[in-house]
Design a protein around this motif. Structure first.
Motif, PDB file in Angstrom:
ATOM      1  N   PRO A  65       0.789  -1.325   0.086  1.00 28.27           N
ATOM      2  CA  PRO A  65      -0.004   0.292   0.162  1.00 28.27           C
ATOM      3  C   PRO A  65       0.838   1.472  -0.550  1.00 28.27           C
ATOM      4  CG  PRO A  65      -0.421  -1.234   2.337  1.00 28.27           C
ATOM      5  CD  PRO A  65       0.690  -1.857   1.014  1.00 28.27           C
ATOM      6  N   THR A  66       1.865   1.113   0.429  1.00 27.59           N
ATOM      7  CA  THR A  66       2.555   2.937   0.673  1.00 27.59           C
ATOM      8  C   THR A  66       4.454   2.536   0.120  1.00 27.59           C
ATOM      9  OG1 THR A  66       3.681   1.994   2.892  1.00 27.59           O
ATOM     10  CG2 THR A  66       1.728   3.095   2.460  1.00 27.59           C
ATOM     11  N   ARG A  67       5.013   3.336  -0.341  1.00 31.40           N
ATOM     12  CA  ARG A  67       6.479   3.041  -0.649  1.00 31.40           C
ATOM     13  C   ARG A  67       7.267   3.118   0.242  1.00 31.40           C
ATOM     14  NH1 ARG A  67       8.275   8.718  -3.477  1.00 31.40           N
ATOM     15  NH2 ARG A  67       7.126   8.313  -4.928  1.00 31.40           N
ATOM     16  N   ARG A  68       7.095   3.228   1.805  1.00 29.15           N
ATOM     17  CA  ARG A  68       7.549   2.712   2.392  1.00 29.15           C
ATOM     18  C   ARG A  68       7.552   1.260   2.650  1.00 29.15           C
ATOM     19  NH1 ARG A  68       7.833   5.136   8.276  1.00 29.15           N
ATOM     20  NH2 ARG A  68       9.327   6.890   7.324  1.00 29.15           N
ATOM     21  N   HIS A  69       6.274   0.246   2.320  1.00 27.94           N
ATOM     22  CA  HIS A  69       6.484  -0.813   2.896  1.00 27.94           C
ATOM     23  C   HIS A  69       7.055  -1.349   1.488  1.00 27.94           C
ATOM     24  CE1 HIS A  69       2.756  -4.491   3.016  1.00 27.94           C
ATOM     25  NE2 HIS A  69       3.937  -4.540   2.927  1.00 27.94           N
ATOM     26  N   PRO A 179       5.168  -4.649   7.212  1.00 29.96           N
ATOM     27  CA  PRO A 179       3.649  -5.211   7.927  1.00 29.96           C
ATOM     28  C   PRO A 179       3.412  -6.444   7.400  1.00 29.96           C
ATOM     29  CG  PRO A 179       3.228  -3.207   7.431  1.00 29.96           C
ATOM     30  CD  PRO A 179       4.618  -3.581   6.557  1.00 29.96           C
ATOM     31  N   PRO A 180       2.300  -7.119   8.511  1.00 33.06           N
ATOM     32  CA  PRO A 180       1.964  -8.253   8.599  1.00 33.06           C
ATOM     33  C   PRO A 180       0.380  -7.814   7.079  1.00 33.06           C
ATOM     34  CG  PRO A 180       0.856  -7.614  10.339  1.00 33.06           C
ATOM     35  CD  PRO A 180       1.926  -7.000  10.200  1.00 33.06           C
ATOM     36  N   GLY A 181       0.286  -8.996   6.734  1.00 29.71           N
ATOM     37  CA  GLY A 181      -1.422  -9.410   6.063  1.00 29.71           C
ATOM     38  C   GLY A 181      -1.320  -9.081   4.181  1.00 29.71           C
ATOM     39  N   GLY A 182       0.633  -9.011   3.941  1.00 27.60           N
ATOM     40  CA  GLY A 182       0.720  -8.207   2.449  1.00 27.60           C
ATOM     41  C   GLY A 182       0.108  -9.755   1.552  1.00 27.60           C
ATOM     42  N   ASP A 183      -0.295  -9.460   0.381  1.00 30.30           N
ATOM     43  CA  ASP A 183      -0.049 -10.675  -0.190  1.00 30.30           C
ATOM     44  C   ASP A 183       0.948 -11.705  -0.662  1.00 30.30           C
ATOM     45  OD1 ASP A 183      -2.306 -11.835  -2.517  1.00 30.30           O
ATOM     46  OD2 ASP A 183      -0.638 -11.673  -3.200  1.00 30.30           O
ATOM     47  N   VAL A 184       1.484 -12.226  -0.781  1.00 35.27           N
ATOM     48  CA  VAL A 184       2.689 -13.274  -0.703  1.00 35.27           C
ATOM     49  C   VAL A 184       3.312 -12.956  -2.192  1.00 35.27           C
ATOM     50  CG1 VAL A 184       1.929 -15.289  -1.447  1.00 35.27           C
ATOM     51  CG2 VAL A 184       4.204 -15.420  -0.158  1.00 35.27           C
ATOM     52  N   ARG A 185       1.814 -13.136  -3.233  1.00 33.92           N
ATOM     53  CA  ARG A 185       2.982 -12.699  -5.004  1.00 33.92           C
ATOM     54  C   ARG A 185       3.308 -11.902  -5.586  1.00 33.92           C
ATOM     55  NH1 ARG A 185      -3.763 -14.818  -5.996  1.00 33.92           N
ATOM     56  NH2 ARG A 185      -3.746 -13.057  -4.779  1.00 33.92           N
ATOM     57  N   THR A 186       2.253 -10.538  -4.822  1.00 35.98           N
ATOM     58  CA  THR A 186       3.063  -8.687  -5.086  1.00 35.98           C
ATOM     59  C   THR A 186       4.547  -8.719  -4.261  1.00 35.98           C
ATOM     60  OG1 THR A 186       0.807  -8.276  -3.768  1.00 35.98           O
ATOM     61  CG2 THR A 186       0.763  -8.585  -5.734  1.00 35.98           C
ATOM     62  N   ALA A 187       4.286  -9.359  -3.068  1.00 38.90           N
ATOM     63  CA  ALA A 187       5.889  -9.538  -2.081  1.00 38.90           C
ATOM     64  C   ALA A 187       6.865 -10.009  -2.716  1.00 38.90           C
ATOM     65  CB  ALA A 187       5.209  -9.729  -0.262  1.00 38.90           C
ATOM     66  N   SER A 188       6.149 -10.998  -3.553  1.00 32.93           N
ATOM     67  CA  SER A 188       7.543 -11.610  -3.875  1.00 32.93           C
ATOM     68  C   SER A 188       8.019 -10.721  -4.900  1.00 32.93           C
ATOM     69  CB  SER A 188       7.153 -13.191  -4.193  1.00 32.93           C
ATOM     70  OG  SER A 188       6.751 -13.886  -2.904  1.00 32.93           O
TER      71      SER A 188
END
Length: 292
Positions: A65-69, A179-188
């Motif tokens: 959701p954010t640039r920092r994330h 932060p927890p709860g992000g989607d593993v596909r986009t995070a990867s």
């Protein structure tokens, strides 16, 4: 009937995850004779990004959701992919056996326990301290035996320790800053993109060409498919089903499992004091993991 089948899948999924994760060290042993490490890993990241990109385009999951994330995910990608995998594959390239490097980086829970004790963020129990002592004692037995046989030397040992520090640092960083709860596909996708940005320029400095033999193609396909897509997707499903604690309790089986696979596939016999060392390492990590 369907509920019973789903329950069986839920029980088998953590074991399948550990087995797939263990093959990462075996794939490194297969691929390294045919490609330099950073070049292979850069190709792996490209293939994985293409697969994740197609998956994301089809499923349309949420992005960070954010640039920092996003920046925090990039840091973890550099540490947990470029640093960790780069160190493991380079150590194997320089002669370290798959089982030996798996044992060294398998000390991650022990190193994390030491950091927790030093930082004072959590209380470390007597059982955990016993696990730390057993783990490092076992590693000493394993590495001392390999030093005597010429498999381990200063350079590949330093690379394996670098991999251990990167996976430990990346895990702690993610725990504190992502932060927890992000989607593993986009995070990867973000993590792999950051790893590629670091690895690709360094890969251009490797003079050795890639040999497109069947072993190389198979290792690349397994790395991008089973390890990156398969293991990550399986972990995502396990977390969705609430079985993440089972995975954590089984992770200490990765080094012994890798040693067994390396013996069956490559004839890497532990021998000497290495077998008692493996038992001590597994016991030490088990004590720390179960206590936590």
């Amino acid at each position: 009937m369907t509920d019973a089948f789903d329950q069986r899948l839920a029980r088998l999924a953590p074991v399948a995850f550990v087995l797939i994760w263990s093959t990462g060290f075996i794939v490194a042993r297969y691929g390294m004779p045919h490609a330099p490490p950073l070049t292979f890993l850069s190709l792996r990241y490209v293939c994985s990004l293409l697969a994740f990109g197609a998956w994301i385009a089809w499923a349309r999951p949420a992005w960070p959701p954010t640039r920092r994330h996003t920046l925090h995910l990039m840091v973890t990608g550099v540490l947990m992919h470029a640093g960790y995998l780069g160190g493991v594959w380079a150590a194997v390239k320089l002669g370290m056996g798959a089982g030996t490097v798996a044992i060294i980086v398998g000390l991650q829970p022990l190193l994390t326990g030491m950091w927790v004790a030093w930082s004072g963020s959590h209380h470390v129990s007597g059982r955990q301290w016993l696990g730390l002592v057993l783990g490092f004692g076992g590693l000493t037995l394993v590495v001392a035996h390999k030093l005597g046989g010429g498999e381990v030397h200063a350079t590949n040992l330093a690379l394996a320790i670098l991999a251990l520090l990167c996976i430990t640092g990346g895990t702690l960083y993610q725990k504190h800053f992502v932060p927890p709860g992000g989607d593993v596909r986009t995070a990867s996708f973000v993590q792999l993109s950051a790893a590629l940005l670091v690895s690709a320029p360094l890969a251009l400095l490797e003079p050795e060409p890639v040999q497109w033999v069947p072993e190389m193609i198979g290792a690349l396909a397994w790395s991008a498919g089973a390890l990156t897509l398969g293991a990550s997707s399986l972990l995502f499903l396990l977390i969705q089903r609430g079985a993440a604690t089972q995975v954590a309790s089984l992770m200490y089986l990765v080094p012994p499992c890798t040693v067994l696979l390396a013996w069956l596939l490559f004839g890497e016999t532990p021998g000497g004091w290495a077998l008692p060392g493996i038992v001590l390492v597994a016991s030490g990590v088990a004590l720390v993991a179960r206590s936590r």
